[in-house]
Scaffold this motif. Structure first.
Motif, PDB file in Angstrom:
ATOM      1  N   ARG A 235       0.849  -1.192   0.000  1.00 52.68           N
ATOM      2  CA  ARG A 235       0.000   0.000   0.000  1.00 52.68           C
ATOM      3  C   ARG A 235       0.885   1.241   0.000  1.00 52.68           C
ATOM      4  O   ARG A 235       1.966   1.239   0.597  1.00 52.68           O
ATOM      5  N   ASP A 236       0.411   2.293  -0.633  1.00 50.31           N
ATOM      6  CA  ASP A 236       1.124   3.569  -0.563  1.00 50.31           C
ATOM      7  C   ASP A 236       1.023   4.095   0.860  1.00 50.31           C
ATOM      8  O   ASP A 236      -0.068   4.124   1.445  1.00 50.31           O
ATOM      9  N   SER A 237       2.167   4.487   1.423  1.00 51.64           N
ATOM     10  CA  SER A 237       2.179   4.995   2.790  1.00 51.64           C
ATOM     11  C   SER A 237       3.399   5.868   2.996  1.00 51.64           C
ATOM     12  O   SER A 237       4.511   5.477   2.633  1.00 51.64           O
ATOM     13  N   ASP A 238       3.180   7.043   3.586  1.00 50.50           N
ATOM     14  CA  ASP A 238       4.292   7.913   3.947  1.00 50.50           C
ATOM     15  C   ASP A 238       4.941   7.458   5.249  1.00 50.50           C
ATOM     16  O   ASP A 238       6.075   7.828   5.534  1.00 50.50           O
ATOM     17  N   LYS A 239       4.227   6.642   6.024  1.00 49.28           N
ATOM     18  CA  LYS A 239       4.707   6.251   7.347  1.00 49.28           C
ATOM     19  C   LYS A 239       5.300   4.846   7.387  1.00 49.28           C
ATOM     20  O   LYS A 239       6.120   4.561   8.257  1.00 49.28           O
ATOM     21  N   VAL A 240       4.852   3.962   6.509  1.00 54.04           N
ATOM     22  CA  VAL A 240       5.287   2.565   6.573  1.00 54.04           C
ATOM     23  C   VAL A 240       6.086   2.230   5.314  1.00 54.04           C
ATOM     24  O   VAL A 240       5.514   2.116   4.226  1.00 54.04           O
ATOM     25  N   PRO A 241       7.414   2.074   5.443  1.00 54.95           N
ATOM     26  CA  PRO A 241       8.229   1.759   4.272  1.00 54.95           C
ATOM     27  C   PRO A 241       7.834   0.423   3.647  1.00 54.95           C
ATOM     28  O   PRO A 241       7.312  -0.479   4.315  1.00 54.95           O
ATOM     29  N   ALA A 242       8.093   0.304   2.364  1.00 52.77           N
ATOM     30  CA  ALA A 242       7.755  -0.919   1.625  1.00 52.77           C
ATOM     31  C   ALA A 242       8.375  -2.149   2.269  1.00 52.77           C
ATOM     32  O   ALA A 242       7.739  -3.206   2.334  1.00 52.77           O
ATOM     33  N   ILE A 243       9.600  -2.031   2.768  1.00 55.58           N
ATOM     34  CA  ILE A 243      10.272  -3.199   3.354  1.00 55.58           C
ATOM     35  C   ILE A 243       9.514  -3.714   4.577  1.00 55.58           C
ATOM     36  O   ILE A 243       9.417  -4.916   4.805  1.00 55.58           O
ATOM     37  N   GLU A 244       8.922  -2.828   5.354  1.00 57.02           N
ATOM     38  CA  GLU A 244       8.134  -3.272   6.514  1.00 57.02           C
ATOM     39  C   GLU A 244       6.880  -4.009   6.069  1.00 57.02           C
ATOM     40  O   GLU A 244       6.423  -4.940   6.732  1.00 57.02           O
ATOM     41  N   GLN A 245       6.330  -3.620   4.935  1.00 57.91           N
ATOM     42  CA  GLN A 245       5.170  -4.309   4.396  1.00 57.91           C
ATOM     43  C   GLN A 245       5.561  -5.698   3.893  1.00 57.91           C
ATOM     44  O   GLN A 245       4.819  -6.664   4.048  1.00 57.91           O
ATOM     45  N   THR A 246       6.762  -5.805   3.319  1.00 56.90           N
ATOM     46  CA  THR A 246       7.279  -7.108   2.902  1.00 56.90           C
ATOM     47  C   THR A 246       7.466  -8.006   4.119  1.00 56.90           C
ATOM     48  O   THR A 246       7.101  -9.187   4.091  1.00 56.90           O
ATOM     49  N   TYR A 247       8.056  -7.463   5.186  1.00 53.58           N
ATOM     50  CA  TYR A 247       8.240  -8.254   6.407  1.00 53.58           C
ATOM     51  C   TYR A 247       6.901  -8.723   6.956  1.00 53.58           C
ATOM     52  O   TYR A 247       6.775  -9.855   7.437  1.00 53.58           O
ATOM     53  N   SER A 248       5.881  -7.864   6.893  1.00 52.02           N
ATOM     54  CA  SER A 248       4.561  -8.243   7.384  1.00 52.02           C
ATOM     55  C   SER A 248       4.008  -9.416   6.578  1.00 52.02           C
ATOM     56  O   SER A 248       3.438 -10.362   7.144  1.00 52.02           O
ATOM     57  N   ALA A 249       4.171  -9.378   5.256  1.00 54.26           N
ATOM     58  CA  ALA A 249       3.707 -10.488   4.420  1.00 54.26           C
ATOM     59  C   ALA A 249       4.442 -11.778   4.775  1.00 54.26           C
ATOM     60  O   ALA A 249       3.832 -12.857   4.819  1.00 54.26           O
ATOM     61  N   GLY A 250       5.741 -11.681   5.050  1.00 62.12           N
ATOM     62  CA  GLY A 250       6.494 -12.859   5.483  1.00 62.12           C
ATOM     63  C   GLY A 250       6.001 -13.377   6.826  1.00 62.12           C
ATOM     64  O   GLY A 250       5.906 -14.598   7.037  1.00 62.12           O
ATOM     65  N   ALA A 251       5.667 -12.458   7.724  1.00 65.09           N
ATOM     66  CA  ALA A 251       5.132 -12.864   9.029  1.00 65.09           C
ATOM     67  C   ALA A 251       3.799 -13.589   8.866  1.00 65.09           C
ATOM     68  O   ALA A 251       3.519 -14.562   9.580  1.00 65.09           O
ATOM     69  N   VAL A 252       2.990 -13.146   7.916  1.00 61.12           N
ATOM     70  CA  VAL A 252       1.710 -13.812   7.643  1.00 61.12           C
ATOM     71  C   VAL A 252       1.966 -15.244   7.178  1.00 61.12           C
ATOM     72  O   VAL A 252       1.289 -16.183   7.617  1.00 61.12           O
ATOM     73  N   CYS A 253       2.954 -15.421   6.299  1.00 56.97           N
ATOM     74  CA  CYS A 253       3.286 -16.776   5.830  1.00 56.97           C
ATOM     75  C   CYS A 253       3.656 -17.680   6.999  1.00 56.97           C
ATOM     76  O   CYS A 253       3.149 -18.805   7.115  1.00 56.97           O
ATOM     77  N   LEU A 254       4.557 -17.199   7.850  1.00 56.56           N
ATOM     78  CA  LEU A 254       4.992 -18.016   8.985  1.00 56.56           C
ATOM     79  C   LEU A 254       3.847 -18.269   9.956  1.00 56.56           C
ATOM     80  O   LEU A 254       3.698 -19.380  10.471  1.00 56.56           O
TER      81      LEU A 254
END
Length: 192
Positions: free
Chosen positions: A104-123
């Motif tokens: 998602r476009d966000s000024d507060k949450v960098p793309a890498i944190e969103q990638t980490y969140s998706a990885g956390a969902v997988c685990l």
């Protein structure tokens, strides 16, 4: 000393994935899968952006992906072993949940944190399935990173990508435990 959920700690210290080739029917039905997806969706998500979504694959959908993976491998001129390896997880497991990173476009949450969140969902999905007694495995492989394949088969948007393919079913065997990391070799302790 905090209250310890010893059962959860014991599970995490002994958890082992079950390869897709060791999974057979039955798999969780929709109601049971909804519980697993709910657990996965409780993963860390800075900004509450939900930068991921699920695609549930069963039956004919898995057969379609197996055929598409083989066809894509042939189209790319990959060797026979790559063709077999690409289609095997879709042929072998009775259920696959594709976790799609959908930033998602966000000024507060960098793309890498969103990638980490998706990885956390997988685990979290993998662990929820294993904790519920199912066999499960988190697989990716070249097909999950091939743009043509994921856009054709999973209808991914240009900004989306597959974070993981979580195969779930009934385990037919318990694989041997694999060597685990040497904690002392990978840990730095700092107190100052």
């Amino acid at each position: 000393m905090p209250d310890t959920n010893q059962a959860a700690i014991d599970f995490l210290l002994t958890r082992r994935s079950r390869p897709a080739k060791m999974l057979r029917a039955p798999a969780p039905d929709d109601e049971a899968l909804r519980v697993l997806l709910t657990a996965a969706a409780r993963s860390p998500d800075h900004g509450k952006l939900e930068p991921w979504r699920f695609v549930v694959l069963r039956g004919a959908a898995l057969a379609r992906l197996a055929e598409a993976a083989a066809a894509r491998a042939i189209e790319l001129g990959r060797p026979d072993e790559d063709i077999a390896k690409a289609r095997a997880p879709f042929d072998d497991s009775p259920l696959c949940v594709a976790v799609i990173e959908s930033p998602r476009d966000s000024d507060k949450v960098p793309a890498i944190e969103q990638t980490y969140s998706a990885g956390a969902v997988c685990l979290s999905l993998l662990n929820a399935a294993l904790a519920s007694g199912w066999g499960a495995s988190w697989i990716s492989g070249w097909v999950s990173h091939d743009r043509a394949f994921v856009e054709r088969t999973l209808s991914l948007e240009p900004q989306e990508r597959v974070a993981g393919l979580i195969h779930i079913g009934t385990a037919t065997a318990t694989p041997p435990d694999r060597p685990r990391p040497d904690l002392d070799a990978i840990t730095t302790w700092m107190s100052e």
